[in-house]
Design a protein around this motif. Structure first.
Motif, PDB file in Angstrom:
ATOM      1  N   ASN A  52       0.828  -1.206   0.000  1.00 32.15           N
ATOM      2  CA  ASN A  52       0.000   0.000   0.000  1.00 32.15           C
ATOM      3  C   ASN A  52       0.863   1.256   0.000  1.00 32.15           C
ATOM      4  OD1 ASN A  52      -2.331  -1.530   0.125  1.00 32.15           O
ATOM      5  ND2 ASN A  52      -2.422  -1.461   2.340  1.00 32.15           N
ATOM      6  N   LEU A  53       0.386   2.296  -0.662  1.00 29.78           N
ATOM      7  CA  LEU A  53       0.997   3.613  -0.669  1.00 29.78           C
ATOM      8  C   LEU A  53      -0.096   4.639  -0.424  1.00 29.78           C
ATOM      9  CD1 LEU A  53       3.256   3.361  -3.870  1.00 29.78           C
ATOM     10  CD2 LEU A  53       3.978   3.084  -1.498  1.00 29.78           C
ATOM     11  N   THR A  54       0.296   5.780   0.139  1.00 25.55           N
ATOM     12  CA  THR A  54      -0.631   6.893   0.310  1.00 25.55           C
ATOM     13  C   THR A  54      -0.369   7.904  -0.793  1.00 25.55           C
ATOM     14  OG1 THR A  54      -0.684   6.569   2.693  1.00 25.55           O
ATOM     15  CG2 THR A  54      -1.386   8.715   1.882  1.00 25.55           C
ATOM     16  N   LEU A  55      -1.419   8.366  -1.445  1.00 27.37           N
ATOM     17  CA  LEU A  55      -1.308   9.378  -2.491  1.00 27.37           C
ATOM     18  C   LEU A  55      -2.012  10.644  -2.031  1.00 27.37           C
ATOM     19  CD1 LEU A  55      -1.720   6.440  -3.988  1.00 27.37           C
ATOM     20  CD2 LEU A  55      -1.419   7.870  -5.969  1.00 27.37           C
ATOM     21  N   LYS A  56      -1.317  11.776  -2.116  1.00 27.40           N
ATOM     22  CA  LYS A  56      -1.897  13.072  -1.776  1.00 27.40           C
ATOM     23  C   LYS A  56      -1.846  13.933  -3.034  1.00 27.40           C
ATOM     24  CE  LYS A  56      -0.631  12.993   3.079  1.00 27.40           C
ATOM     25  NZ  LYS A  56       0.002  13.736   4.177  1.00 27.40           N
ATOM     26  N   ILE A  57      -2.995  14.480  -3.406  1.00 31.59           N
ATOM     27  CA  ILE A  57      -3.112  15.266  -4.632  1.00 31.59           C
ATOM     28  C   ILE A  57      -3.761  16.605  -4.308  1.00 31.59           C
ATOM     29  CG2 ILE A  57      -4.099  15.366  -6.951  1.00 31.59           C
ATOM     30  CD1 ILE A  57      -4.201  12.272  -6.848  1.00 31.59           C
ATOM     31  N   THR A  58      -3.160  17.692  -4.802  1.00 30.15           N
ATOM     32  CA  THR A  58      -3.723  19.032  -4.651  1.00 30.15           C
ATOM     33  C   THR A  58      -3.942  19.610  -6.037  1.00 30.15           C
ATOM     34  OG1 THR A  58      -2.490  19.333  -2.600  1.00 30.15           O
ATOM     35  CG2 THR A  58      -3.377  21.315  -3.635  1.00 30.15           C
ATOM     36  N   THR A  59      -5.131  20.186  -6.260  1.00 30.90           N
ATOM     37  CA  THR A  59      -5.447  20.824  -7.541  1.00 30.90           C
ATOM     38  C   THR A  59      -5.839  22.280  -7.305  1.00 30.90           C
ATOM     39  OG1 THR A  59      -7.761  20.123  -7.442  1.00 30.90           O
ATOM     40  CG2 THR A  59      -6.228  18.664  -8.600  1.00 30.90           C
ATOM     41  N   ASN A  60      -5.660  23.099  -8.350  1.00 29.20           N
ATOM     42  CA  ASN A  60      -6.060  24.504  -8.260  1.00 29.20           C
ATOM     43  C   ASN A  60      -7.457  24.688  -8.848  1.00 29.20           C
ATOM     44  OD1 ASN A  60      -5.716  24.499 -11.044  1.00 29.20           O
ATOM     45  ND2 ASN A  60      -3.805  25.649 -11.011  1.00 29.20           N
ATOM     46  N   THR A  61      -7.886  25.932  -8.990  1.00 31.16           N
ATOM     47  CA  THR A  61      -9.243  26.207  -9.491  1.00 31.16           C
ATOM     48  C   THR A  61      -9.432  25.790 -10.945  1.00 31.16           C
ATOM     49  OG1 THR A  61      -8.568  28.463 -10.004  1.00 31.16           O
ATOM     50  CG2 THR A  61      -9.667  28.108  -7.904  1.00 31.16           C
ATOM     51  N   ASN A  62      -8.327  25.618 -11.685  1.00 29.39           N
ATOM     52  CA  ASN A  62      -8.403  25.154 -13.076  1.00 29.39           C
ATOM     53  C   ASN A  62      -8.308  23.634 -13.168  1.00 29.39           C
ATOM     54  OD1 ASN A  62      -8.559  27.801 -14.073  1.00 29.39           O
ATOM     55  ND2 ASN A  62      -6.332  27.994 -14.017  1.00 29.39           N
ATOM     56  N   HIS A  63      -8.378  22.967 -12.019  1.00 30.54           N
ATOM     57  CA  HIS A  63      -8.294  21.499 -11.930  1.00 30.54           C
ATOM     58  C   HIS A  63      -6.946  20.970 -12.411  1.00 30.54           C
ATOM     59  CE1 HIS A  63     -12.508  21.652 -10.941  1.00 30.54           C
ATOM     60  NE2 HIS A  63     -12.733  22.329 -12.052  1.00 30.54           N
ATOM     61  N   GLU A  64      -5.898  21.789 -12.290  1.00 32.92           N
ATOM     62  CA  GLU A  64      -4.544  21.373 -12.612  1.00 32.92           C
ATOM     63  C   GLU A  64      -3.886  20.849 -11.342  1.00 32.92           C
ATOM     64  OE1 GLU A  64      -3.494  24.738 -15.981  1.00 32.92           O
ATOM     65  OE2 GLU A  64      -3.312  25.250 -13.854  1.00 32.92           O
ATOM     66  N   ILE A  65      -3.121  19.775 -11.468  1.00 33.37           N
ATOM     67  CA  ILE A  65      -2.421  19.227 -10.312  1.00 33.37           C
ATOM     68  C   ILE A  65      -1.273  20.162  -9.960  1.00 33.37           C
ATOM     69  CG2 ILE A  65      -1.020  17.319  -9.456  1.00 33.37           C
ATOM     70  CD1 ILE A  65      -2.695  15.470 -11.228  1.00 33.37           C
ATOM     71  N   ILE A  66      -1.297  20.674  -8.729  1.00 34.05           N
ATOM     72  CA  ILE A  66      -0.221  21.549  -8.271  1.00 34.05           C
ATOM     73  C   ILE A  66       0.582  20.895  -7.144  1.00 34.05           C
ATOM     74  CG2 ILE A  66      -1.346  23.687  -9.004  1.00 34.05           C
ATOM     75  CD1 ILE A  66      -2.216  24.086  -6.067  1.00 34.05           C
ATOM     76  N   GLY A  67       0.168  19.734  -6.721  1.00 36.71           N
ATOM     77  CA  GLY A  67       0.903  18.983  -5.701  1.00 36.71           C
ATOM     78  C   GLY A  67       0.575  17.512  -5.810  1.00 36.71           C
ATOM     79  N   LEU A  68       1.606  16.679  -5.837  1.00 34.95           N
ATOM     80  CA  LEU A  68       1.417  15.234  -5.915  1.00 34.95           C
ATOM     81  C   LEU A  68       2.474  14.584  -5.037  1.00 34.95           C
ATOM     82  CD1 LEU A  68       0.175  12.641  -7.110  1.00 34.95           C
ATOM     83  CD2 LEU A  68       1.794  12.857  -8.986  1.00 34.95           C
ATOM     84  N   TYR A  69       2.034  13.876  -4.023  1.00 31.51           N
ATOM     85  CA  TYR A  69       2.945  13.213  -3.099  1.00 31.51           C
ATOM     86  C   TYR A  69       2.556  11.751  -3.002  1.00 31.51           C
ATOM     87  CZ  TYR A  69       3.720  18.043  -1.799  1.00 31.51           C
ATOM     88  OH  TYR A  69       3.990  19.386  -1.843  1.00 31.51           O
ATOM     89  N   ILE A  70       3.560  10.880  -3.034  1.00 29.16           N
ATOM     90  CA  ILE A  70       3.341   9.441  -2.868  1.00 29.16           C
ATOM     91  C   ILE A  70       4.204   9.023  -1.692  1.00 29.16           C
ATOM     92  CG2 ILE A  70       3.516   7.185  -3.937  1.00 29.16           C
ATOM     93  CD1 ILE A  70       3.150   8.547  -6.645  1.00 29.16           C
ATOM     94  N   LEU A  71       3.559   8.420  -0.699  1.00 31.08           N
ATOM     95  CA  LEU A  71       4.251   8.053   0.538  1.00 31.08           C
ATOM     96  C   LEU A  71       4.096   6.573   0.841  1.00 31.08           C
ATOM     97  CD1 LEU A  71       2.378  10.916   1.185  1.00 31.08           C
ATOM     98  CD2 LEU A  71       4.196  10.974   2.861  1.00 31.08           C
TER      99      LEU A  71
END
Length: 77
Positions: A52-71
């Protein structure tokens, strides 16, 4: 603002994830929040063939990925 990484960088990164952990089998949403309609953050538990891995995703108002972390075990890959 940081410069975006190349397609080759992400291709190598995701290839490494797949080689080490196998294919993604299931994503389960753990947490979701919106920050004043400026950005959206979501945290997922990803079940892969080899663990298992944890995925953290952040998007802006244009639905563009501005943060992607895999832990793995709370350690950033």
């Amino acid at each position: 603002m940081q410069k975006a990484r190349s397609k080759e960088y992400y291709f190598k990164f995701f290839s490494k994830i797949k080689n080490n952990h196998g294919s993604l089998l299931l994503l389960q949403l753990l947490n979701y929040r919106e920050n004043n309609h400026i950005k959206t953050q979501a945290e997922y538990d990803g079940s892969f063939q080899n663990g298992n891995l944890t995925l953290k995703i952040t998007t802006n108002t244009n639905h563009e990925i501005i943060g992607l972390y895999i832990l793995k075990d709370k350690i950033l890959l």
